[in-house]
Design a protein around this motif. Sequence first.
Motif, short mmCIF file in Angstrom:
data_model
loop_
_atom_site.label_atom_id
_atom_site.label_comp_id
_atom_site.label_asym_id
_atom_site.label_seq_id
_atom_site.Cartn_x
_atom_site.Cartn_y
_atom_site.Cartn_z
N LEU A 363 0.80 -1.22 0.00
CA LEU A 363 0.00 0.00 0.00
C LEU A 363 0.84 1.28 0.00
O LEU A 363 0.38 2.31 -0.50
CB LEU A 363 -0.93 0.01 1.21
N LEU A 364 2.04 1.23 0.57
CA LEU A 364 2.86 2.43 0.72
C LEU A 364 4.06 2.46 -0.21
O LEU A 364 4.72 3.50 -0.33
CB LEU A 364 3.35 2.58 2.17
N SER A 365 4.35 1.34 -0.87
CA SER A 365 5.55 1.29 -1.73
C SER A 365 5.24 0.76 -3.13
O SER A 365 5.45 1.45 -4.12
CB SER A 365 6.64 0.42 -1.08
N ARG A 366 4.74 -0.48 -3.20
CA ARG A 366 4.63 -1.12 -4.51
C ARG A 366 3.54 -0.49 -5.39
O ARG A 366 3.78 -0.19 -6.57
CB ARG A 366 4.38 -2.63 -4.34
N LYS A 367 2.36 -0.28 -4.83
CA LYS A 367 1.26 0.29 -5.62
C LYS A 367 1.51 1.75 -5.97
O LYS A 367 1.11 2.23 -7.04
CB LYS A 367 -0.07 0.13 -4.87
N THR A 368 2.14 2.49 -5.06
CA THR A 368 2.44 3.89 -5.36
C THR A 368 3.49 3.99 -6.46
O THR A 368 3.41 4.86 -7.34
CB THR A 368 2.91 4.61 -4.09
N ALA A 369 4.48 3.09 -6.43
CA ALA A 369 5.48 3.06 -7.49
C ALA A 369 4.84 2.71 -8.83
O ALA A 369 5.17 3.29 -9.88
CB ALA A 369 6.58 2.07 -7.15
N GLN A 370 3.90 1.79 -8.80
CA GLN A 370 3.22 1.37 -10.02
C GLN A 370 2.43 2.51 -10.64
O GLN A 370 2.45 2.70 -11.87
CB GLN A 370 2.28 0.20 -9.71
N LEU A 371 1.79 3.31 -9.80
CA LEU A 371 0.97 4.41 -10.32
C LEU A 371 1.79 5.35 -11.18
O LEU A 371 1.34 5.80 -12.24
CB LEU A 371 0.34 5.19 -9.15
N CYS A 372 3.01 5.65 -10.74
CA CYS A 372 3.79 6.67 -11.45
C CYS A 372 4.87 6.08 -12.35
O CYS A 372 5.81 6.78 -12.74
CB CYS A 372 4.37 7.68 -10.46
N GLY A 373 4.75 4.81 -12.69
CA GLY A 373 5.64 4.21 -13.67
C GLY A 373 7.02 3.90 -13.16
O GLY A 373 7.98 3.80 -13.94
N LEU A 374 7.15 3.71 -11.85
CA LEU A 374 8.45 3.40 -11.25
C LEU A 374 8.55 1.97 -10.75
O LEU A 374 9.52 1.62 -10.06
CB LEU A 374 8.72 4.36 -10.09
N ASP A 375 7.57 1.13 -11.07
CA ASP A 375 7.50 -0.20 -10.49
C ASP A 375 8.54 -1.16 -11.05
O ASP A 375 8.66 -2.29 -10.57
CB ASP A 375 6.10 -0.79 -10.63
N ASN A 376 9.32 -0.72 -12.02
CA ASN A 376 10.42 -1.57 -12.49
C ASN A 376 11.72 -1.28 -11.75
O ASN A 376 12.73 -1.97 -11.96
CB ASN A 376 10.64 -1.37 -14.00
N GLN A 377 11.72 -0.28 -10.85
CA GLN A 377 12.95 0.04 -10.11
C GLN A 377 12.71 0.37 -8.65
O GLN A 377 13.65 0.31 -7.85
CB GLN A 377 13.68 1.21 -10.78
N LYS A 378 11.49 0.71 -8.26
CA LYS A 378 11.20 1.12 -6.89
C LYS A 378 10.09 0.26 -6.29
O LYS A 378 9.26 -0.30 -7.00
CB LYS A 378 10.74 2.59 -6.86
N GLY A 379 10.07 0.18 -4.95
CA GLY A 379 8.93 -0.39 -4.25
C GLY A 379 8.96 -1.87 -3.99
O GLY A 379 8.01 -2.42 -3.44
N SER A 380 10.04 -2.56 -4.34
CA SER A 380 10.13 -4.00 -4.12
C SER A 380 11.52 -4.37 -3.63
O SER A 380 12.53 -3.77 -4.04
CB SER A 380 9.82 -4.78 -5.41
N LEU A 381 11.57 -5.39 -2.79
CA LEU A 381 12.84 -5.92 -2.28
C LEU A 381 13.15 -7.17 -3.10
O LEU A 381 12.77 -8.28 -2.75
CB LEU A 381 12.70 -6.26 -0.79
N ALA A 382 13.84 -6.95 -4.21
CA ALA A 382 14.13 -8.05 -5.13
C ALA A 382 15.35 -7.68 -5.97
O ALA A 382 15.62 -6.49 -6.20
CB ALA A 382 12.92 -8.31 -6.05
N PRO A 383 16.11 -8.68 -6.42
CA PRO A 383 17.28 -8.40 -7.25
C PRO A 383 16.91 -7.57 -8.48
O PRO A 383 15.89 -7.79 -9.12
CB PRO A 383 17.77 -9.81 -7.65
N GLY A 384 17.77 -6.60 -8.78
CA GLY A 384 17.56 -5.73 -9.92
C GLY A 384 16.89 -4.41 -9.58
O GLY A 384 16.95 -3.46 -10.36
N TYR A 385 16.22 -4.36 -8.43
CA TYR A 385 15.56 -3.12 -8.00
C TYR A 385 16.57 -2.20 -7.31
O TYR A 385 17.60 -2.66 -6.78
CB TYR A 385 14.40 -3.42 -7.05
N ASP A 386 16.27 -0.90 -7.30
CA ASP A 386 17.12 0.03 -6.56
C ASP A 386 17.21 -0.41 -5.11
O ASP A 386 16.21 -0.83 -4.51
CB ASP A 386 16.54 1.45 -6.62
N ALA A 387 18.39 -0.27 -4.54
CA ALA A 387 18.61 -0.64 -3.13
C ALA A 387 18.13 0.50 -2.23
O ALA A 387 18.91 1.20 -1.59
CB ALA A 387 20.08 -0.96 -2.89
N ASP A 388 16.82 0.71 -2.26
CA ASP A 388 16.14 1.70 -1.41
C ASP A 388 15.51 0.95 -0.25
O ASP A 388 14.57 0.16 -0.45
CB ASP A 388 15.02 2.41 -2.20
#
Length: 453
Positions: A363-388
Amino acid sequence: MELGSAVSAVRSKRVLIGDELRPAVVVIKDGKIHQILSNGRFSEVAGSEVLDVGDSVVMPGIVDCHVHVNEPGRTSWEGFWTATRAAAAGGVTTIVDMPLNSIPPTTTLGNFHEKLREATGQCFVDTAFWGGVIPGNQLELQPMIQAGVAGFKCFLIHSGVDEFPHVLDYDLHTAMKQLQGTGSVLLFHAEREVQKPTEEAGDPSQYSTFLQSRPDIMETEAIRIVTELCLQYRVRCHIVHLSSAKPLKLIQEARRAGAPLTVETTHHYLSLCAENIPAGATQFKCCPPIRGSINRQLWSALKAGQIDMVVSDHSPCTPDLKKLDSGDFTQAWGGISSLQFGLPLFWSSASKRGFQLSDVVRLLSRKTAQLCGLDNQKGSLAPGYDADLVIWDPEREFEIVYLQLTPYLGLSLHGAVCATILRGRLVYRDGTFCPEPLGKHLLIPQRTNQAQV
Protein backbone atom coordinates in the motif's frame (compact mmCIF):
# COMPACT_ATOMS: atom_id res chain seq x y z
CA MET A 1 29.56 3.43 9.10
CA GLU A 2 29.59 7.05 7.92
CA LEU A 3 26.49 8.71 6.52
CA GLY A 4 26.69 8.94 2.75
CA SER A 5 28.89 5.88 2.43
CA ALA A 6 28.06 3.05 0.07
CA VAL A 7 26.67 -0.02 1.83
CA SER A 8 27.78 -3.40 0.44
CA ALA A 9 25.21 -5.41 2.38
CA VAL A 10 22.55 -5.09 5.07
CA ARG A 11 22.20 -7.92 7.58
CA SER A 12 19.13 -8.35 9.78
CA LYS A 13 17.28 -11.03 11.69
CA ARG A 14 14.07 -9.62 10.15
CA VAL A 15 14.18 -8.98 6.42
CA LEU A 16 10.76 -8.85 4.76
CA ILE A 17 10.91 -11.31 1.87
CA GLY A 18 7.50 -11.63 0.27
CA ASP A 19 5.06 -12.13 3.15
CA GLU A 20 7.66 -13.48 5.57
CA LEU A 21 10.16 -11.97 8.00
CA ARG A 22 13.36 -14.00 8.14
CA PRO A 23 17.09 -13.63 8.79
CA ALA A 24 18.86 -12.57 5.62
CA VAL A 25 21.53 -10.41 4.05
CA VAL A 26 20.61 -7.95 1.31
CA VAL A 27 23.66 -7.71 -0.96
CA ILE A 28 24.00 -4.42 -2.84
CA LYS A 29 26.01 -3.77 -6.00
CA ASP A 30 26.13 -0.54 -8.01
CA GLY A 31 23.16 0.88 -6.11
CA LYS A 32 20.94 -2.10 -6.91
CA ILE A 33 19.84 -5.12 -4.91
CA HIS A 34 22.18 -7.83 -6.18
CA GLN A 35 21.15 -10.82 -4.06
CA ILE A 36 19.17 -11.70 -0.96
CA LEU A 37 20.96 -14.47 0.89
CA SER A 38 20.52 -16.41 4.08
CA ASN A 39 23.10 -15.53 6.73
CA GLY A 40 24.91 -18.83 6.27
CA ARG A 41 25.41 -18.29 2.55
CA PHE A 42 26.92 -14.82 2.90
CA SER A 43 30.65 -14.34 3.35
CA GLU A 44 32.03 -10.88 3.88
CA VAL A 45 34.59 -9.53 1.44
CA ALA A 46 37.49 -7.68 3.00
CA GLY A 47 36.93 -3.93 2.94
CA SER A 48 33.20 -4.17 2.26
CA GLU A 49 30.74 -2.08 4.28
CA VAL A 50 28.24 -4.46 5.91
CA LEU A 51 25.52 -2.82 7.99
CA ASP A 52 24.27 -5.16 10.72
CA VAL A 53 20.95 -3.83 12.05
CA GLY A 54 20.22 -6.63 14.52
CA ASP A 55 16.51 -7.41 14.65
CA SER A 56 15.28 -4.18 13.05
CA VAL A 57 12.96 -4.79 10.10
CA VAL A 58 14.40 -4.26 6.60
CA MET A 59 11.93 -3.63 3.81
CA PRO A 60 11.58 -1.50 0.64
CA GLY A 61 11.68 2.26 1.13
CA ILE A 62 8.37 4.09 1.07
CA VAL A 63 7.26 5.66 -2.23
CA ASP A 64 5.06 8.66 -1.42
CA CYS A 65 3.42 9.73 -4.65
CA HIS A 66 1.48 12.70 -3.23
CA VAL A 67 3.74 15.44 -1.85
CA HIS A 68 3.46 19.23 -2.21
CA VAL A 69 6.97 20.67 -2.07
CA ASN A 70 6.01 24.24 -3.17
CA GLU A 71 9.36 25.21 -4.71
CA PRO A 72 9.90 27.48 -6.60
CA GLY A 73 7.80 30.41 -5.49
CA ARG A 74 6.55 29.30 -2.07
CA THR A 75 9.71 27.88 -0.56
CA SER A 76 8.80 29.51 2.78
CA TRP A 77 6.02 26.89 2.94
CA GLU A 78 8.40 24.03 2.08
CA GLY A 79 11.30 23.51 -0.31
CA PHE A 80 13.07 20.46 -1.70
CA TRP A 81 15.86 20.61 0.89
CA THR A 82 13.57 20.36 3.91
CA ALA A 83 10.90 18.15 2.33
CA THR A 84 13.32 15.48 1.18
CA ARG A 85 15.14 15.47 4.54
CA ALA A 86 11.79 14.88 6.23
CA ALA A 87 11.15 12.09 3.74
CA ALA A 88 14.50 10.44 4.51
CA ALA A 89 13.78 10.65 8.25
CA GLY A 90 10.53 8.77 7.63
CA GLY A 91 11.96 5.97 5.52
CA VAL A 92 10.56 7.54 2.34
CA THR A 93 13.08 6.99 -0.45
CA THR A 94 11.02 8.41 -3.33
CA ILE A 95 8.59 11.31 -3.46
CA VAL A 96 6.48 12.50 -6.38
CA ASP A 97 6.00 16.26 -6.31
CA MET A 98 2.59 17.74 -7.07
CA PRO A 99 2.31 20.46 -9.78
CA LEU A 100 0.98 23.01 -7.27
CA ASN A 101 1.53 25.05 -4.99
CA SER A 102 4.78 26.17 -6.58
CA ILE A 103 4.97 29.38 -8.59
CA PRO A 104 4.96 28.75 -11.46
CA PRO A 105 2.95 25.54 -11.35
CA THR A 106 4.12 22.55 -13.40
CA THR A 107 1.66 23.17 -16.23
CA THR A 108 4.01 23.86 -19.15
CA LEU A 109 7.24 22.32 -20.42
CA GLY A 110 9.09 25.52 -19.53
CA ASN A 111 7.72 25.51 -15.99
CA PHE A 112 8.70 21.84 -15.60
CA HIS A 113 12.27 22.67 -16.62
CA GLU A 114 12.30 25.54 -14.12
CA LYS A 115 11.20 23.18 -11.35
CA LEU A 116 13.93 20.69 -12.30
CA ARG A 117 16.52 23.47 -12.10
CA GLU A 118 15.27 24.56 -8.67
CA ALA A 119 15.34 20.98 -7.33
CA THR A 120 18.84 20.21 -8.60
CA GLY A 121 21.33 19.60 -5.80
CA GLN A 122 18.65 19.86 -3.11
CA CYS A 123 17.07 16.41 -2.86
CA PHE A 124 18.03 13.92 -0.14
CA VAL A 125 15.76 11.25 -1.69
CA ASP A 126 14.78 10.50 -5.28
CA THR A 127 12.12 12.78 -6.71
CA ALA A 128 9.68 12.42 -9.60
CA PHE A 129 7.19 15.04 -10.75
CA TRP A 130 3.53 15.29 -11.69
CA GLY A 131 2.40 17.79 -14.31
CA GLY A 132 -0.86 19.69 -14.15
CA VAL A 133 -3.94 20.00 -16.38
CA ILE A 134 -5.53 23.45 -16.35
CA PRO A 135 -7.81 25.20 -18.87
CA GLY A 136 -5.98 25.84 -22.15
CA ASN A 137 -2.74 23.89 -21.61
CA GLN A 138 -3.69 20.78 -23.57
CA LEU A 139 -0.87 21.21 -26.11
CA GLU A 140 1.70 21.16 -23.28
CA LEU A 141 0.73 17.67 -22.11
CA GLN A 142 2.49 15.48 -24.65
CA PRO A 143 5.74 17.52 -24.53
CA MET A 144 5.73 17.16 -20.74
CA ILE A 145 5.18 13.39 -21.06
CA GLN A 146 8.18 13.20 -23.39
CA ALA A 147 10.21 15.25 -20.88
CA GLY A 148 9.47 12.73 -18.11
CA VAL A 149 6.55 13.79 -15.94
CA ALA A 150 4.88 10.86 -14.19
CA GLY A 151 1.40 11.96 -15.25
CA PHE A 152 -0.96 14.85 -14.57
CA LYS A 153 -3.26 16.23 -11.90
CA CYS A 154 -6.38 18.35 -12.25
CA PHE A 155 -8.96 19.89 -9.93
CA LEU A 156 -12.72 19.73 -10.39
CA ILE A 157 -13.13 22.55 -7.84
CA HIS A 158 -11.09 25.65 -6.92
CA SER A 159 -7.58 24.44 -6.08
CA GLY A 160 -6.93 26.99 -3.35
CA VAL A 161 -4.38 28.89 -5.49
CA ASP A 162 -5.36 31.10 -8.41
CA GLU A 163 -2.43 30.10 -10.65
CA PHE A 164 -3.77 26.53 -10.87
CA PRO A 165 -7.40 26.96 -12.01
CA HIS A 166 -9.83 24.06 -11.98
CA VAL A 167 -11.03 22.42 -15.18
CA LEU A 168 -14.49 22.32 -16.71
CA ASP A 169 -16.04 19.59 -18.85
CA TYR A 170 -14.56 20.93 -22.10
CA ASP A 171 -11.06 20.98 -20.61
CA LEU A 172 -11.43 17.40 -19.39
CA HIS A 173 -12.47 16.05 -22.78
CA THR A 174 -9.69 17.97 -24.50
CA ALA A 175 -7.08 16.65 -22.07
CA MET A 176 -8.32 13.07 -22.30
CA LYS A 177 -7.98 13.15 -26.08
CA GLN A 178 -4.37 14.31 -25.69
CA LEU A 179 -3.63 11.51 -23.23
CA GLN A 180 -5.19 8.67 -25.21
CA GLY A 181 -2.54 6.18 -26.31
CA THR A 182 0.25 7.73 -24.24
CA GLY A 183 0.05 5.37 -21.25
CA SER A 184 0.00 8.41 -18.97
CA VAL A 185 -2.40 8.89 -16.06
CA LEU A 186 -4.71 11.73 -15.02
CA LEU A 187 -5.15 12.35 -11.30
CA PHE A 188 -8.31 14.02 -10.03
CA HIS A 189 -8.96 16.12 -6.97
CA ALA A 190 -12.49 14.77 -6.91
CA GLU A 191 -14.76 17.35 -5.35
CA ARG A 192 -17.35 19.29 -7.34
CA GLU A 193 -19.68 22.09 -6.33
CA VAL A 194 -23.19 20.64 -6.27
CA GLN A 195 -24.93 23.83 -5.23
CA LYS A 196 -24.08 27.50 -5.31
CA PRO A 197 -21.72 28.20 -2.39
CA THR A 198 -23.28 30.35 0.30
CA GLU A 199 -21.75 32.24 3.17
CA GLU A 200 -21.07 29.70 5.87
CA ALA A 201 -23.67 29.83 8.61
CA GLY A 202 -22.47 28.95 12.05
CA ASP A 203 -19.39 29.55 14.12
CA PRO A 204 -16.27 29.49 11.87
CA SER A 205 -14.14 28.22 14.77
CA GLN A 206 -16.25 25.05 14.99
CA TYR A 207 -14.99 22.23 12.78
CA SER A 208 -18.56 21.17 12.01
CA THR A 209 -19.12 24.48 10.18
CA PHE A 210 -16.32 23.70 7.74
CA LEU A 211 -17.28 20.02 7.42
CA GLN A 212 -20.87 20.91 6.48
CA SER A 213 -19.57 23.19 3.72
CA ARG A 214 -17.94 20.23 1.90
CA PRO A 215 -20.33 17.27 2.21
CA ASP A 216 -19.68 13.74 0.89
CA ILE A 217 -21.93 14.35 -2.12
CA MET A 218 -19.29 16.72 -3.54
CA GLU A 219 -16.91 13.77 -3.77
CA THR A 220 -19.56 11.36 -5.01
CA GLU A 221 -20.65 13.62 -7.87
CA ALA A 222 -17.07 14.36 -8.90
CA ILE A 223 -16.19 10.66 -8.90
CA ARG A 224 -19.25 9.96 -11.03
CA ILE A 225 -17.76 12.28 -13.68
CA VAL A 226 -14.33 10.62 -13.37
CA THR A 227 -15.75 7.13 -13.87
CA GLU A 228 -17.68 8.21 -16.97
CA LEU A 229 -14.58 9.82 -18.50
CA CYS A 230 -12.44 6.83 -17.65
CA LEU A 231 -14.83 4.42 -19.32
CA GLN A 232 -15.32 6.67 -22.35
CA TYR A 233 -11.64 7.29 -23.16
CA ARG A 234 -9.96 4.27 -21.49
CA VAL A 235 -7.23 6.58 -20.22
CA ARG A 236 -5.75 5.64 -16.83
CA CYS A 237 -7.43 7.72 -14.13
CA HIS A 238 -6.64 8.04 -10.44
CA ILE A 239 -8.64 9.55 -7.60
CA VAL A 240 -6.42 11.32 -5.08
CA HIS A 241 -7.07 11.55 -1.32
CA LEU A 242 -10.45 9.79 -1.07
CA SER A 243 -11.96 10.99 2.21
CA SER A 244 -15.44 9.49 2.00
CA ALA A 245 -16.45 5.83 1.84
CA LYS A 246 -19.71 6.70 0.07
CA PRO A 247 -18.33 6.80 -3.52
CA LEU A 248 -16.69 3.37 -3.21
CA LYS A 249 -19.65 1.66 -4.85
CA LEU A 250 -19.33 3.89 -7.93
CA ILE A 251 -15.62 3.12 -8.15
CA GLN A 252 -16.21 -0.63 -7.92
CA GLU A 253 -18.91 -0.54 -10.58
CA ALA A 254 -16.63 1.35 -12.97
CA ARG A 255 -13.79 -1.10 -12.41
CA ARG A 256 -16.06 -4.05 -13.07
CA ALA A 257 -17.03 -2.36 -16.32
CA GLY A 258 -13.35 -2.19 -17.30
CA ALA A 259 -12.33 1.29 -16.21
CA PRO A 260 -8.52 1.58 -15.65
CA LEU A 261 -9.20 3.44 -12.41
CA THR A 262 -7.16 3.54 -9.19
CA VAL A 263 -7.76 5.33 -5.89
CA GLU A 264 -5.71 6.44 -2.90
CA THR A 265 -6.51 7.59 0.60
CA THR A 266 -4.29 9.36 3.11
CA HIS A 267 -2.96 8.84 6.59
CA HIS A 268 -5.11 11.64 8.00
CA TYR A 269 -8.38 10.19 6.73
CA LEU A 270 -7.46 6.85 8.26
CA SER A 271 -6.08 8.18 11.57
CA LEU A 272 -8.31 11.14 12.45
CA CYS A 273 -12.05 11.72 12.77
CA ALA A 274 -14.23 14.83 12.89
CA GLU A 275 -15.69 14.17 16.33
CA ASN A 276 -12.27 14.59 17.96
CA ILE A 277 -11.30 17.91 16.35
CA PRO A 278 -11.36 20.75 18.91
CA ALA A 279 -12.76 24.21 18.24
CA GLY A 280 -10.21 26.47 16.55
CA ALA A 281 -7.79 23.60 15.80
CA THR A 282 -7.18 24.65 12.21
CA GLN A 283 -4.13 22.38 11.92
CA PHE A 284 -6.74 19.66 11.19
CA LYS A 285 -8.11 21.46 8.12
CA CYS A 286 -7.63 19.81 4.75
CA CYS A 287 -9.67 19.40 1.57
CA PRO A 288 -11.62 17.17 1.26
CA PRO A 289 -12.26 17.35 5.01
CA ILE A 290 -11.59 14.75 7.67
CA ARG A 291 -14.96 13.10 8.11
CA GLY A 292 -16.82 11.38 10.95
CA SER A 293 -16.01 8.08 12.64
CA ILE A 294 -18.54 6.23 10.45
CA ASN A 295 -15.98 6.85 7.73
CA ARG A 296 -13.70 4.20 9.24
CA GLN A 297 -15.18 2.03 6.47
CA LEU A 298 -12.10 3.20 4.56
CA TRP A 299 -10.13 0.60 6.52
CA SER A 300 -12.33 -2.27 5.36
CA ALA A 301 -12.12 -0.93 1.79
CA LEU A 302 -8.33 -0.97 2.06
CA LYS A 303 -8.36 -4.55 3.30
CA ALA A 304 -10.71 -5.59 0.48
CA GLY A 305 -8.49 -4.00 -2.18
CA GLN A 306 -11.06 -1.37 -3.08
CA ILE A 307 -8.53 1.35 -2.21
CA ASP A 308 -5.16 0.77 -3.86
CA MET A 309 -2.67 2.81 -1.86
CA VAL A 310 -2.05 5.20 1.04
CA VAL A 311 -0.11 8.49 0.73
CA SER A 312 0.67 11.52 2.85
CA ASP A 313 -0.75 14.40 0.75
CA HIS A 314 1.89 16.41 2.61
CA SER A 315 0.80 20.05 2.17
CA PRO A 316 2.57 22.46 4.51
CA CYS A 317 2.23 26.23 4.78
CA THR A 318 3.52 29.08 6.92
CA PRO A 319 1.95 29.36 10.41
CA ASP A 320 0.07 32.58 9.64
CA LEU A 321 -1.94 30.86 6.88
CA LYS A 322 -3.40 28.40 9.38
CA LYS A 323 -5.13 31.30 11.21
CA LEU A 324 -4.30 29.77 14.58
CA ASP A 325 -4.88 33.12 16.29
CA SER A 326 -8.51 33.34 15.20
CA GLY A 327 -9.15 29.60 14.83
CA ASP A 328 -11.24 30.33 11.73
CA PHE A 329 -11.62 27.11 9.76
CA THR A 330 -13.26 28.91 6.85
CA GLN A 331 -10.21 31.14 6.27
CA ALA A 332 -7.34 28.80 7.19
CA TRP A 333 -5.19 27.06 4.57
CA GLY A 334 -6.25 23.48 4.00
CA GLY A 335 -3.33 21.09 4.20
CA ILE A 336 -1.66 18.68 6.63
CA SER A 337 2.07 18.12 7.16
CA SER A 338 3.00 14.49 7.80
CA LEU A 339 5.67 13.43 5.31
CA GLN A 340 8.07 11.86 7.81
CA PHE A 341 5.39 10.13 9.90
CA GLY A 342 3.47 8.19 7.26
CA LEU A 343 4.95 4.78 8.05
CA PRO A 344 4.35 4.89 11.84
CA LEU A 345 0.96 6.59 11.40
CA PHE A 346 -0.21 3.80 9.14
CA TRP A 347 1.33 0.95 11.11
CA SER A 348 0.07 2.16 14.50
CA SER A 349 -3.52 1.78 13.31
CA ALA A 350 -3.16 -0.91 10.64
CA SER A 351 -1.40 -3.39 12.94
CA LYS A 352 -4.43 -3.34 15.24
CA ARG A 353 -6.71 -4.15 12.31
CA GLY A 354 -4.97 -7.30 11.13
CA PHE A 355 -2.74 -5.76 8.47
CA GLN A 356 0.66 -7.36 7.96
CA LEU A 357 4.00 -5.83 7.02
CA SER A 358 3.51 -7.15 3.49
CA ASP A 359 0.35 -5.02 3.31
CA VAL A 360 2.41 -1.97 4.30
CA VAL A 361 4.80 -2.61 1.39
CA ARG A 362 1.91 -3.13 -1.03
CA LEU A 363 0.00 0.00 0.00
CA LEU A 364 2.86 2.43 0.72
CA SER A 365 5.55 1.29 -1.73
CA ARG A 366 4.63 -1.12 -4.51
CA LYS A 367 1.26 0.29 -5.62
CA THR A 368 2.44 3.89 -5.36
CA ALA A 369 5.48 3.06 -7.49
CA GLN A 370 3.22 1.37 -10.02
CA LEU A 371 0.97 4.41 -10.32
CA CYS A 372 3.79 6.67 -11.45
CA GLY A 373 5.64 4.21 -13.67
CA LEU A 374 8.45 3.40 -11.25
CA ASP A 375 7.50 -0.20 -10.49
CA ASN A 376 10.42 -1.57 -12.49
CA GLN A 377 12.95 0.04 -10.11
CA LYS A 378 11.20 1.12 -6.89
CA GLY A 379 8.93 -0.39 -4.25
CA SER A 380 10.13 -4.00 -4.12
CA LEU A 381 12.84 -5.92 -2.28
CA ALA A 382 14.13 -8.05 -5.13
CA PRO A 383 17.28 -8.40 -7.25
CA GLY A 384 17.56 -5.73 -9.92
CA TYR A 385 15.56 -3.12 -8.00
CA ASP A 386 17.12 0.03 -6.56
CA ALA A 387 18.61 -0.64 -3.13
CA ASP A 388 16.14 1.70 -1.41
CA LEU A 389 15.58 0.39 2.10
CA VAL A 390 13.87 1.51 5.28
CA ILE A 391 15.26 0.02 8.49
CA TRP A 392 12.80 0.40 11.35
CA ASP A 393 11.45 -1.01 14.60
CA PRO A 394 7.68 -1.59 14.30
CA GLU A 395 7.34 -2.22 18.04
CA ARG A 396 9.19 0.85 19.28
CA GLU A 397 6.93 3.60 20.60
CA PHE A 398 7.67 7.32 20.32
CA GLU A 399 5.80 10.61 20.72
CA ILE A 400 5.57 13.40 18.16
CA VAL A 401 6.82 16.40 20.11
CA TYR A 402 8.65 18.77 17.77
CA LEU A 403 6.25 19.71 14.96
CA GLN A 404 3.85 22.49 15.95
CA LEU A 405 1.82 22.79 12.75
CA THR A 406 0.48 19.27 12.68
CA PRO A 407 -2.65 17.59 14.05
CA TYR A 408 -0.41 14.77 15.30
CA LEU A 409 1.43 16.79 17.96
CA GLY A 410 1.59 14.78 21.19
CA LEU A 411 0.47 11.56 19.52
CA SER A 412 2.21 8.32 20.53
CA LEU A 413 2.99 6.05 17.59
CA HIS A 414 4.56 2.65 17.02
CA GLY A 415 7.22 2.24 14.36
CA ALA A 416 10.43 4.25 14.72
CA VAL A 417 12.61 4.63 11.62
CA CYS A 418 16.25 3.85 12.42
CA ALA A 419 17.93 4.29 9.05
CA THR A 420 17.22 4.94 5.38
CA ILE A 421 19.28 3.67 2.45
CA LEU A 422 18.94 5.28 -0.98
CA ARG A 423 20.33 3.33 -3.94
CA GLY A 424 22.83 1.69 -1.60
CA ARG A 425 23.92 4.87 0.22
CA LEU A 426 23.19 5.53 3.89
CA VAL A 427 21.29 8.85 3.84
CA TYR A 428 19.73 8.89 7.33
CA ARG A 429 20.47 7.21 10.64
CA ASP A 430 19.18 7.88 14.16
CA GLY A 431 18.28 11.54 13.66
CA THR A 432 21.31 12.46 11.53
CA PHE A 433 21.39 13.09 7.79
CA CYS A 434 23.94 12.57 5.07
CA PRO A 435 25.87 15.89 4.77
CA GLU A 436 25.10 16.22 1.06
CA PRO A 437 21.89 15.47 -0.84
CA LEU A 438 22.23 12.23 -2.84
CA GLY A 439 18.76 12.09 -4.38
CA LYS A 440 18.27 12.27 -8.12
CA HIS A 441 15.46 13.32 -10.44
CA LEU A 442 13.36 10.46 -11.78
CA LEU A 443 12.21 11.22 -15.31
CA ILE A 444 9.64 8.65 -16.37
CA PRO A 445 10.04 7.12 -19.84
CA GLN A 446 6.88 7.28 -21.94
CA ARG A 447 4.83 4.13 -21.47
CA THR A 448 2.80 2.20 -23.96
CA ASN A 449 -0.91 2.50 -23.34
CA GLN A 450 -1.85 0.58 -20.23
CA ALA A 451 -5.34 -0.16 -18.99
CA GLN A 452 -4.25 -1.92 -15.82
CA VAL A 453 -5.51 -1.19 -12.34
